[in-house]
Design a protein around this motif. Sequence first.
Motif, PDB file in Angstrom:
ATOM      1  N   HIS A  51      -8.474  -3.124   0.147  1.00  0.00           N
ATOM      2  CA  HIS A  51      -7.450  -2.943  -0.880  1.00  0.00           C
ATOM      3  C   HIS A  51      -7.087  -1.473  -1.036  1.00  0.00           C
ATOM      4  O   HIS A  51      -7.846  -0.592  -0.659  1.00  0.00           O
ATOM      5  N   MET A  54      -1.170   0.718  -5.053  1.00  0.00           N
ATOM      6  CA  MET A  54       0.196   0.545  -4.544  1.00  0.00           C
ATOM      7  C   MET A  54       0.796   1.857  -4.039  1.00  0.00           C
ATOM      8  O   MET A  54       1.426   1.875  -2.981  1.00  0.00           O
ATOM      9  N   VAL A  72       5.297  -6.284  -0.937  1.00  0.00           N
ATOM     10  CA  VAL A  72       4.054  -6.908  -1.399  1.00  0.00           C
ATOM     11  C   VAL A  72       4.363  -8.218  -2.137  1.00  0.00           C
ATOM     12  O   VAL A  72       3.665  -9.220  -1.946  1.00  0.00           O
ATOM     13  N   GLU A  76       2.906 -11.807  -1.117  1.00  0.00           N
ATOM     14  CA  GLU A  76       2.039 -12.403  -2.122  1.00  0.00           C
ATOM     15  C   GLU A  76       2.537 -13.778  -2.556  1.00  0.00           C
ATOM     16  O   GLU A  76       1.768 -14.576  -3.109  1.00  0.00           O
ATOM     17  N   ARG A  85      -2.360  -9.105  -5.703  1.00  0.00           N
ATOM     18  CA  ARG A  85      -2.367  -7.889  -6.528  1.00  0.00           C
ATOM     19  C   ARG A  85      -3.254  -8.107  -7.745  1.00  0.00           C
ATOM     20  O   ARG A  85      -3.363  -9.226  -8.246  1.00  0.00           O
ATOM     21  N   THR A  97      -3.489  -3.701  -4.332  1.00  0.00           N
ATOM     22  CA  THR A  97      -3.074  -4.791  -3.453  1.00  0.00           C
ATOM     23  C   THR A  97      -4.210  -5.022  -2.472  1.00  0.00           C
ATOM     24  O   THR A  97      -4.779  -4.079  -1.931  1.00  0.00           O
TER      25      THR A  97
END
Length: 131
Positions: A51, A54, A72, A76, A85, A97
Amino acid sequence: MTPDLETRWQTLDHEWQSASRALEHALNTHHDLSLSEYRVLAALEAKHDHHHRMQVLADLAGLSQSATTRLVARLEAQDCGLLARYMCPTDRRGVYTEITPAGLTKLARARQTVQETLHDLWDTENQDLKK
């Protein structure tokens, strides 16, 4: 004679654009991914905990923060599910993310296509140089 810096830059830029177009086409055709989406998945996979915040992800992907947010959101989405997220537990302003197992699977398949595309592209260029 060594080419001047501008000629070297133009050559590098041409090679970069050719490789990017070939990768974009191959990823879109075989995996329904853009090159930017691939870069985001690869950047997340490369980090040991999978991860990134952002804004860090935007920098790694070479995108603006708003373009990264849209990208994203697409990855997602329920029908895609490649990313997730979540809020930073220590700073509620921070958003992370994370790549999902489905994202890792898709990336592994796409990475094979990237390797094959680059091999074909550069092997062809090397053959042209030998002629």
